[in-house]
Design a protein around this motif. Structure first.
Motif, PDB file in Angstrom:
ATOM      1  N   GLY A  38       0.808  -1.229   0.000  1.00 34.57           N
ATOM      2  CA  GLY A  38       0.000   0.000   0.000  1.00 34.57           C
ATOM      3  C   GLY A  38       0.831   1.263   0.000  1.00 34.57           C
ATOM      4  N   ASN A  39       2.175   1.097  -0.082  1.00 33.05           N
ATOM      5  CA  ASN A  39       3.111   2.214  -0.191  1.00 33.05           C
ATOM      6  C   ASN A  39       3.007   3.197   0.980  1.00 33.05           C
ATOM      7  OD1 ASN A  39       4.582   1.689  -2.761  1.00 33.05           O
ATOM      8  ND2 ASN A  39       2.476   1.506  -3.494  1.00 33.05           N
ATOM      9  N   VAL A  40       3.236   4.486   0.716  1.00 30.47           N
ATOM     10  CA  VAL A  40       3.307   5.480   1.801  1.00 30.47           C
ATOM     11  C   VAL A  40       1.984   5.551   2.560  1.00 30.47           C
ATOM     12  CG1 VAL A  40       3.747   7.896   2.355  1.00 30.47           C
ATOM     13  CG2 VAL A  40       5.009   6.800   0.499  1.00 30.47           C
ATOM     14  N   ARG A  41       0.887   5.362   1.853  1.00 31.17           N
ATOM     15  CA  ARG A  41      -0.420   5.407   2.507  1.00 31.17           C
ATOM     16  C   ARG A  41      -0.545   4.296   3.550  1.00 31.17           C
ATOM     17  NH1 ARG A  41      -3.940   5.056  -1.949  1.00 31.17           N
ATOM     18  NH2 ARG A  41      -3.499   7.234  -2.372  1.00 31.17           N
ATOM     19  N   GLU A  42      -0.035   3.114   3.243  1.00 30.24           N
ATOM     20  CA  GLU A  42      -0.062   2.008   4.199  1.00 30.24           C
ATOM     21  C   GLU A  42       0.840   2.312   5.390  1.00 30.24           C
ATOM     22  OE1 GLU A  42       0.961  -2.785   4.528  1.00 30.24           O
ATOM     23  OE2 GLU A  42       1.388  -1.693   2.676  1.00 30.24           O
ATOM     24  N   LEU A  43       2.029   2.864   5.138  1.00 25.94           N
ATOM     25  CA  LEU A  43       2.949   3.219   6.220  1.00 25.94           C
ATOM     26  C   LEU A  43       2.296   4.227   7.165  1.00 25.94           C
ATOM     27  CD1 LEU A  43       5.740   3.217   7.578  1.00 25.94           C
ATOM     28  CD2 LEU A  43       6.474   4.926   5.907  1.00 25.94           C
ATOM     29  N   GLU A  44       1.605   5.205   6.620  1.00 29.53           N
ATOM     30  CA  GLU A  44       0.932   6.214   7.450  1.00 29.53           C
ATOM     31  C   GLU A  44      -0.147   5.563   8.313  1.00 29.53           C
ATOM     32  OE1 GLU A  44      -1.228  10.604   7.018  1.00 29.53           O
ATOM     33  OE2 GLU A  44      -0.475   9.560   5.250  1.00 29.53           O
ATOM     34  N   ASN A  45      -0.916   4.642   7.742  1.00 28.47           N
ATOM     35  CA  ASN A  45      -1.963   3.955   8.512  1.00 28.47           C
ATOM     36  C   ASN A  45      -1.366   3.113   9.637  1.00 28.47           C
ATOM     37  OD1 ASN A  45      -3.923   5.043   6.878  1.00 28.47           O
ATOM     38  ND2 ASN A  45      -4.130   3.249   5.576  1.00 28.47           N
ATOM     39  N   VAL A  46      -0.249   2.429   9.356  1.00 29.69           N
ATOM     40  CA  VAL A  46       0.410   1.597  10.370  1.00 29.69           C
ATOM     41  C   VAL A  46       0.913   2.462  11.523  1.00 29.69           C
ATOM     42  CG1 VAL A  46       2.486   0.213  10.798  1.00 29.69           C
ATOM     43  CG2 VAL A  46       1.018  -0.321   8.846  1.00 29.69           C
ATOM     44  N   LEU A  47       1.489   3.618  11.204  1.00 25.87           N
ATOM     45  CA  LEU A  47       1.999   4.512  12.250  1.00 25.87           C
ATOM     46  C   LEU A  47       0.868   5.133  13.054  1.00 25.87           C
ATOM     47  CD1 LEU A  47       4.891   6.274  10.298  1.00 25.87           C
ATOM     48  CD2 LEU A  47       5.105   4.594  12.139  1.00 25.87           C
ATOM     49  N   GLU A  48      -0.236   5.467  12.417  1.00 25.66           N
ATOM     50  CA  GLU A  48      -1.379   6.016  13.154  1.00 25.66           C
ATOM     51  C   GLU A  48      -1.918   4.984  14.143  1.00 25.66           C
ATOM     52  OE1 GLU A  48      -5.798   8.006  12.385  1.00 25.66           O
ATOM     53  OE2 GLU A  48      -4.428   7.699  10.704  1.00 25.66           O
ATOM     54  N   ARG A  49      -1.985   3.737  13.722  1.00 26.45           N
ATOM     55  CA  ARG A  49      -2.422   2.665  14.613  1.00 26.45           C
ATOM     56  C   ARG A  49      -1.465   2.539  15.798  1.00 26.45           C
ATOM     57  NH1 ARG A  49      -0.989  -2.663  15.517  1.00 26.45           N
ATOM     58  NH2 ARG A  49      -2.695  -4.132  15.936  1.00 26.45           N
ATOM     59  N   ALA A  50      -0.157   2.608  15.525  1.00 26.87           N
ATOM     60  CA  ALA A  50       0.851   2.467  16.575  1.00 26.87           C
ATOM     61  C   ALA A  50       0.756   3.602  17.588  1.00 26.87           C
ATOM     62  CB  ALA A  50       2.243   2.423  15.957  1.00 26.87           C
ATOM     63  N   ILE A  51       0.530   4.823  17.111  1.00 27.51           N
ATOM     64  CA  ILE A  51       0.389   5.968  18.015  1.00 27.51           C
ATOM     65  C   ILE A  51      -0.804   5.774  18.945  1.00 27.51           C
ATOM     66  CG2 ILE A  51      -0.143   8.443  18.111  1.00 27.51           C
ATOM     67  CD1 ILE A  51       1.449   8.732  15.492  1.00 27.51           C
ATOM     68  N   ASN A  52      -1.877   5.233  18.415  1.00 24.37           N
ATOM     69  CA  ASN A  52      -3.062   4.975  19.242  1.00 24.37           C
ATOM     70  C   ASN A  52      -2.796   3.916  20.308  1.00 24.37           C
ATOM     71  OD1 ASN A  52      -5.136   6.733  18.256  1.00 24.37           O
ATOM     72  ND2 ASN A  52      -5.227   5.524  16.386  1.00 24.37           N
ATOM     73  N   LEU A  53      -1.899   2.986  20.032  1.00 26.52           N
ATOM     74  CA  LEU A  53      -1.654   1.877  20.957  1.00 26.52           C
ATOM     75  C   LEU A  53      -0.634   2.203  22.034  1.00 26.52           C
ATOM     76  CD1 LEU A  53      -1.609  -1.207  18.532  1.00 26.52           C
ATOM     77  CD2 LEU A  53      -3.422  -0.530  20.109  1.00 26.52           C
ATOM     78  N   THR A  54       0.357   3.049  21.728  1.00 27.94           N
ATOM     79  CA  THR A  54       1.429   3.277  22.689  1.00 27.94           C
ATOM     80  C   THR A  54       1.002   4.218  23.807  1.00 27.94           C
ATOM     81  OG1 THR A  54       3.718   3.947  22.963  1.00 27.94           O
ATOM     82  CG2 THR A  54       2.431   5.219  21.400  1.00 27.94           C
ATOM     83  N   ASP A  55       1.551   3.980  25.002  1.00 30.04           N
ATOM     84  CA  ASP A  55       1.319   4.861  26.141  1.00 30.04           C
ATOM     85  C   ASP A  55       2.597   5.620  26.500  1.00 30.04           C
ATOM     86  OD1 ASP A  55      -1.407   4.318  26.674  1.00 30.04           O
ATOM     87  OD2 ASP A  55      -0.845   2.394  27.545  1.00 30.04           O
ATOM     88  N   SER A  56       3.607   5.534  25.647  1.00 29.89           N
ATOM     89  CA  SER A  56       4.864   6.238  25.894  1.00 29.89           C
ATOM     90  C   SER A  56       5.176   7.106  24.685  1.00 29.89           C
ATOM     91  CB  SER A  56       5.993   5.236  26.144  1.00 29.89           C
ATOM     92  OG  SER A  56       6.304   4.538  24.954  1.00 29.89           O
TER      93      SER A  56
END
Length: 469
Positions: free
Chosen positions: A377-395
């Motif tokens: 999914g190229n850059v769009r997929e990378l952005e979605n993966v990072l947005e998900r990660a930001i939602n999950l992390t507490d640090s």
């Protein structure tokens, strides 16, 4: 501490108290909610109208952390970012939605001294009423201009195209050259590679930048409506036509650029009409017999192989050569994996600011997994993966545990990394849990050890091993 130092400290406290008392006398009569926050996010001063708005007596608010007064407050983020938020829409914990200012006051070294907050409008309806009273929505013309500005604006420039790999630099070089001409441009590349970014940047770098930039997704508009969208229609041209007719996208883009995305999906019948517009540089509205001259540069984009479509008879050969004056290939993320780290950090900054979370780091192991993924999914997929990660992390750090399993636990295939060891998964989970509990207990290690049901010595060992001090 010497008596002189103690006296000086006491004088500072007295001066601060006098200053706060004076500010309360000044701000209390003002019918605008105002608040002053200390550098540790404690409430130093709040006027009466703001206290009433929040629904608490003033004496219960003074001295409290701002998040204890309103858990939705963004002041901690403003202090962290050191940037003012002007006229932001904010929903308070009591359910009120208001328009607010949040302004950090910095010392000569750039460190936060105070935070100043003000409620401009105590509810959004009040804000709308003010707009109407000032006649900002006075007529259909002003609304039309606002909508026109939204569809005309090219938002991105070369700075938004991130990467240092040879392939992306080559694409930027060709695009910059194309921007200096009036020739049509054809952007080629897979979905999510950033073709629209290039289209914006080309327009903004051209001598057409002060004229409209109009976007059209050829695949998203039904075939029967595409002609009227592109070329417009006259009043009474067909049943249901709007009074006064409609201006087409090409007319709106006159003097500027039109971005025809997904050009490979344009119906064959429409391709002939587009070709005529490009050749004759004029458009004719549906129901009109008088063509209008236009000056528009076409930037087209597709993820399809147009040469194959031409060979199959699905795309006009003459139109293909008319569009393919300056052809620019945008590489996929898989073709420029050396850009993943810089791209990830740029996207992380953008997403963190938008989401209001202080996530600034990506662990080395996480970057290893990101570089090992193929990114269909190229850059769009990378952005979605990072947005998900930001939602999950507490640090403030993204760890492998925050990535989707399809990235971290992929099967072993040629060219990809191995499956994750169990020890690594356990350690990452330990780090995340210890961090979360330490934050909850505000660094109290005795309470943290008790909650985790481990000895204090064991907790200290893990803190030292993982570098969590």
């Amino acid at each position: 501490m010497s008596n002189k130092a103690k006296g000086k400290k006491l004088d500072e406290i007295v001066i601060d108290n006098m200053l706060i008392s004076m500010m309360e006398k000044i701000f209390d009569p003002i019918p605008v909610p105002i608040i002053l926050i200390g550098k540790n996010t404690e409430v130093i001063m709040i006027n009466q109208i703001f206290a009433d708005f929040l629904g608490y007596p003033k004496e219960q608010i003074i001295g409290k952390k701002v998040l204890d007064v309103d858990r939705n407050s963004r002041f901690p983020y403003v202090f962290k970012n050191k940037k003012a938020e002007i006229a932001w829409k904010h929903k308070f914990e009591n359910g009120h939605t208001a328009i607010v200012h949040r302004i950090p006051v910095l010392d000569e070294n750039g460190e936060v001294l105070y935070g100043f907050g003000m409620v401009l409008f105590q509810d959004v309806e009040e804000f709308k009423d003010i707009i109407q009273k000032n006649k900002l929505l006075e007529s259909e013309l002003s609304l039309y201009k606002t909508q026109l500005k939204e569809i005309q604006g090219a938002k991105y420039s070369w700075e938004n195209i991130v990467g240092e790999s040879e392939k992306i630099l080559q694409a930027k070089y060709l695009a910059a050259k194309a921007a200096q001409t009036n020739s049509n441009v054809l952007l080629l590349g897979k979905s999510g590679t950033g073709k629209e970014l290039f289209a914006h940047a080309i327009h903004n770098a051209s001598n057409r930048s002060h004229y409209p930039f109009v976007k059209v997704n050829c695949a998203a508009i039904p075939q029967e409506l595409l002609e009227s969208e592109l070329f417009g229609y006259e009043e009474g041209a067909f049943t249901g036509a709007k009074k006064g007719g409609k201006v087409g996208k090409f007319e709106l883009a006159n003097g500027g650029s039109i971005f025809l995305d997904e050009i490979g999906d344009m119906p064959f019948k429409m391709q002939a009409k587009l070709l005529r517009v490009l050749q004759e540089k004029e458009v004719e509205r549906i129901g009109s017999n008088s063509p209008k001259s236009i000056d528009v540069r076409v930037i087209a984009a597709t993820n399809q192989n147009l040469e194959e479509l031409v060979a199959k008879g699905q795309f006009r050969e003459d139109l293909y050569y008319r569009l393919n004056v300056m052809s620019i290939y945008i590489p996929s993320l898989q073709e420029r994996k050396e850009d993943i780290e810089i791209l990830a950090y740029k996207l992380l900054e953008k997403l963190s600011n938008g989401m209001g979370k202080y996530v600034k780091k990506i662990s080395p192991k996480t970057l290893e997994y990101l570089r090992g993924h193929n990114w269909p999914g190229n850059v769009r997929e990378l952005e979605n993966v990072l947005e998900r990660a930001i939602n999950l992390t507490d640090s403030d750090t993204i760890l492998p545990v925050h990535l989707p399993m399809y990235i971290t636990q992929r099967t072993v295939t040629k060219g990809e990394g191995p499956l994750r060891p169990l020890k690594e998964i356990i350690e990452e989970t330990e780090i995340e849990v210890i961090k979360r509990v330490l934050e909850r207990t505000k660094g109290n290690k005795q309470k943290t050890a008790k909650i985790l049901n481990i000895s204090r010595s064991s907790l200290y060992d893990k803190i030292e091993r993982y570098g969590l001090e």
